[in-house]
Scaffold this active site. Structure first.
Site, PDB file in Angstrom:
ATOM      1  N   ASN A 166       0.811  -1.231   0.000  1.00  0.00           N
ATOM      2  CA  ASN A 166       0.000   0.000   0.000  1.00  0.00           C
ATOM      3  C   ASN A 166       0.844   1.280   0.000  1.00  0.00           C
ATOM      4  O   ASN A 166       0.443   2.291  -0.547  1.00  0.00           O
ATOM      5  CB  ASN A 166      -1.017   0.005   1.145  1.00  0.00           C
ATOM      6  CG  ASN A 166      -0.371  -0.065   2.509  1.00  0.00           C
ATOM      7  OD1 ASN A 166       0.722  -0.596   2.660  1.00  0.00           O
ATOM      8  ND2 ASN A 166      -1.031   0.472   3.503  1.00  0.00           N
ATOM      9  N   GLY A 247       1.665 -11.065  10.789  1.00  0.00           N
ATOM     10  CA  GLY A 247       2.547 -10.557  11.848  1.00  0.00           C
ATOM     11  C   GLY A 247       2.726 -11.584  12.954  1.00  0.00           C
ATOM     12  O   GLY A 247       3.837 -11.826  13.434  1.00  0.00           O
ATOM     13  N   GLU A 264       4.358  -3.494  12.423  1.00  0.00           N
ATOM     14  CA  GLU A 264       3.273  -2.509  12.359  1.00  0.00           C
ATOM     15  C   GLU A 264       2.187  -3.159  11.536  1.00  0.00           C
ATOM     16  O   GLU A 264       2.423  -3.578  10.401  1.00  0.00           O
ATOM     17  CB  GLU A 264       3.791  -1.206  11.726  1.00  0.00           C
ATOM     18  CG  GLU A 264       2.890  -0.022  12.038  1.00  0.00           C
ATOM     19  CD  GLU A 264       1.848   0.176  10.982  1.00  0.00           C
ATOM     20  OE1 GLU A 264       0.672  -0.130  11.262  1.00  0.00           O
ATOM     21  OE2 GLU A 264       2.192   0.608   9.880  1.00  0.00           O
ATOM     22  N   CYS A 298      -3.144   1.832   6.772  1.00  0.00           N
ATOM     23  CA  CYS A 298      -3.286   1.386   8.164  1.00  0.00           C
ATOM     24  C   CYS A 298      -3.784   2.528   9.040  1.00  0.00           C
ATOM     25  O   CYS A 298      -4.259   2.303  10.148  1.00  0.00           O
ATOM     26  CB  CYS A 298      -1.970   0.826   8.677  1.00  0.00           C
ATOM     27  SG  CYS A 298      -0.589   1.913   8.405  1.00  0.00           S
ATOM     28  N   GLN A 345      -8.399  -8.322  -3.156  1.00  0.00           N
ATOM     29  CA  GLN A 345      -8.752  -7.255  -2.218  1.00  0.00           C
ATOM     30  C   GLN A 345     -10.146  -6.719  -2.549  1.00  0.00           C
ATOM     31  O   GLN A 345     -10.948  -6.471  -1.652  1.00  0.00           O
ATOM     32  CB  GLN A 345      -7.708  -6.133  -2.287  1.00  0.00           C
ATOM     33  CG  GLN A 345      -7.851  -5.088  -1.202  1.00  0.00           C
ATOM     34  CD  GLN A 345      -7.424  -5.564   0.193  1.00  0.00           C
ATOM     35  OE1 GLN A 345      -6.403  -6.215   0.329  1.00  0.00           O
ATOM     36  NE2 GLN A 345      -8.200  -5.254   1.201  1.00  0.00           N
ATOM     37  N   GLU A 397     -10.263  -4.840  10.361  1.00  0.00           N
ATOM     38  CA  GLU A 397      -9.689  -3.940   9.361  1.00  0.00           C
ATOM     39  C   GLU A 397     -10.168  -4.364   7.985  1.00  0.00           C
ATOM     40  O   GLU A 397      -9.986  -5.507   7.582  1.00  0.00           O
ATOM     41  CB  GLU A 397      -8.156  -3.989   9.399  1.00  0.00           C
ATOM     42  CG  GLU A 397      -7.560  -3.021   8.403  1.00  0.00           C
ATOM     43  CD  GLU A 397      -6.055  -2.916   8.487  1.00  0.00           C
ATOM     44  OE1 GLU A 397      -5.391  -3.961   8.389  1.00  0.00           O
ATOM     45  OE2 GLU A 397      -5.545  -1.799   8.636  1.00  0.00           O
ATOM     46  N   GLU A 476       8.768   2.988  15.094  1.00  0.00           N
ATOM     47  CA  GLU A 476       9.529   3.291  13.875  1.00  0.00           C
ATOM     48  C   GLU A 476       9.702   4.801  13.765  1.00  0.00           C
ATOM     49  O   GLU A 476       9.000   5.577  14.405  1.00  0.00           O
ATOM     50  CB  GLU A 476       8.781   2.770  12.646  1.00  0.00           C
ATOM     51  CG  GLU A 476       8.557   1.265  12.698  1.00  0.00           C
ATOM     52  CD  GLU A 476       8.190   0.691  11.349  1.00  0.00           C
ATOM     53  OE1 GLU A 476       9.079   0.564  10.494  1.00  0.00           O
ATOM     54  OE2 GLU A 476       7.011   0.353  11.155  1.00  0.00           O
TER      55      GLU A 476
END
Ligand code: NDP
Length: 499
Positions: A166, A247, A264, A298, A345, A397, A476
């Site tokens: 993204n 993750g 993240e 995000c 998607q 999400e 980060e």
């Protein structure tokens, strides 16, 4: 399918339009074990390129060479390292137009967003170029007489960077730039949906004054080369951005080798619109936050929590604004929202539209697949009304151009809804009350809080990350990146007597 390239399209810089795009293995551009086609989501007849998939032997070879190169890089002088990062950043900024165009062509975000992303990626490198010169440690006297203590940071070693599609250039850059700045080697596995941007960035890095194999590009799917990379005992640290399930798998693999991890992941960011808000500003923030990047951020505003007093007036403006958004080919001037990144998607997005309706939400507009002159993954921006925070569309999400309005009766209820989530990346409030803004800033349980600003959009010189399922490990960006990309050494020195 016959290639039909948009007049605004540019090609990958590495080898020209008809040549396969290679991986950077131990300092050499090499073919791999297979290849994938990369097509433009705005127009599937446009073949962006054919990209080689790295093999596991190549991964091993490049990890071994990275170890050797890292030791050499760590001995480079500060100004030599600084110059490398500065060159990369300057070139990205100079070529933001061209490389942003390539990014938009393969990812689907409008040209202005693609160009802005590449420019911002350049700024990450120039920021960390300066940080090369600001690596200042601490010193202290020991509790033992005649003993001094020197505390300084050293590189962590070989870093695996796993990045999403993204923000293919910016996300990778905010990992690669600090990794190199603090003296590490990098093995980068970009998302297979956006390999052209990856080759372009890798090509720039490969031309710099760096030891052979300090930086590697290993293209391939997450399930194959990505999984092998995170399982490798030759990796010292893994920086990942992507979905929560992946993750968790990466963390489970990393713990087997006690590899350091930073992750993240997703979020379910809320924008709270109060009864004292400037409604036009609130609508602008909500539209940008929900539908910028086709909602594939995000930091997207996927829950709009609105005070009942202004609910109807706000919703009317919001729906009118969403219906006016010009959806189109990412490379067409005037396009405000490009296509979704992939067929998968898009299918998942439409399934969320059905789910929302089944849960009792009212779809006020959009949420439909669009037929356009080009065959691509187009979808209209959708808004759900009459939703509750218990609905799955408000808990999971979606990564889609979809947002939900949740009506509340008070500031306190708004804050409680904002915080009622497993995630915790960003949140925002639109209010003219200093008291509410201050209370919200101090009590919203997210890593980033905004006041009268969108939930999306962050600077490079300050920390970025979230709470709950949104992030794991050190923050980060900014100086916080040193926490992940270095390890601390505490030295005790007894100088003895000068006499
Ligand atoms: P993933 O989490 O699957 O992918 C992110 C990166 O991880 C990609 O480079 C992917 O490779 C890689 N990867 C996948 N599986 C593994 C593995 N087992 N080991 C190592 N690396 C792996 O996200 P998707 O792109 O599939 O998107 C799915 C959802 O994830 C989205 O709908 C969204 O909800 C969320 N997401 C969140 C992002 C964020 O910014 N927080 C960014 C992107 C997605 P490859 O894709 O090449 O197979």
């Amino acid at each position: 399918m016959k290639a039909k390239v948009h007049p605004n399209a540019v090609d990958t810089p590495q080898l020209g339009p008809d040549v396969k795009k290679l991986n950077l293995i131990a300092g050499e551009w090499l073919a791999g074990e297979g290849e994938i086609e990369n097509r433009n989501p705005s127009d599937l007849s446009d073949l962006v390129g054919v990209f080689e998939q790295a093999g596991s032997d190549q991964l091993d070879a490049t990890l071994d060479q990275a170890r050797v190169a890292q030791a050499a890089w760590a001995t480079y002088g500060l100004e030599r390292k600084q110059a490398v990062l500065m060159n990369i950043g300057t070139e990205l900024m100079d070529r933001a137009q061209e490389l942003g165009n390539l990014l938009s062509r393969e990812e689907g975000k409008p040209l202005a967003e693609g160009r802005g992303e590449v420019y911002r990626a350049g700024q990450f490198f120039t920021y960390y170029a300066a940080e090369c010169l600001r690596q200042i440690g601490e010193n202290a006297d020991s509790v033992r007489d005649g003993v001094e203590i020197d505390v300084r940071r050293e590189p962590v070693g070989v870093v695996a960077v796993i990045s999403p599609w993204n923000f293919p250039t910016a996300t990778a850059s905010w990992k690669i730039a600090p990794a190199l700045c603090y003296g590490n080697a990098v093995v980068w596995k970009p998302a297979n949906l956006t390999p052209a941007s990856a080759v372009a960035l890798a090509e720039i890095i490969s031309r710099q004054d760096i030891p052979k194999g300090l930086f590697s590009l290993v293209m391939g799917s997450g399930r194959s080369i990505g999984q092998r990379l995170v399982e490798s005992s030759k990796v010292d640290a893994i920086s990942f951005t992507g979905s929560v399930p992946v993750g968790k798998e990466i963390a489970a693999a990393a713990i087997q080798n006690l590899t350091k991890v930073q992750m993240e992941m997703g979020s379910k960011n809320a924008l709270a619109v109060m009864d004292d808000a400037d409604l036009d500003l609130a609508v602008t923030l909500a539209l940008g936050g929900a539908f910028g990047g086709t909602g594939q951020k995000c930091t997207a505003s996927s829950r709009i929590v609105v005070h009942a007093t202004v609910h109807d007036a706000f919703v009317e403006k919001l729906v009118t604004g969403a219906q006016a958004i010009k959806v189109g080919h990412a490379l067409e001037e005037g396009t405000q929202m490009g296509p979704v990144v992939s067929e998968q998607q898009l299918r998942e997005n439409l399934a969320y539209v059905d789910l929302g309706k089944a849960e009792g939400a009212e779809l006020a507009c959009g949420g439909q697949r669009l037929e356009m002159p080009h065959d691509g993954y187009y979808m209209s921006p959708g808004i759900f009304l009459n939703t509750t925070n218990k609905m799955r569309i408000n808990r999971e999400e979606m990564f889609a151009p979809l947002t939900s309005v949740i009506k509340v009766d008070s500031y306190e209820q708004a804050l409680s809804v904002v915080n009622d989530t497993n995630f915790g990346l960003t949140s925002g409030i639109v209010t003219q009350s200093l008291a509410r803004a201050t209370h919200f800033r101090r009590n919203a349980r997210t890593g980033v809080v905004t006041v009268n600003l969108p939930t999306a959009g962050t600077d490079y010189h300050v920390p970025f990350g979230g709470r709950g399922d949104s992030s794991y490990g050190p923050r980060e960006q900014g100086k916080s990146a040193a926490e992940f990309y270095t390890t601390v050494k505490t030295a005790y020195i007894s100088a003895g007597s000068p006499g």
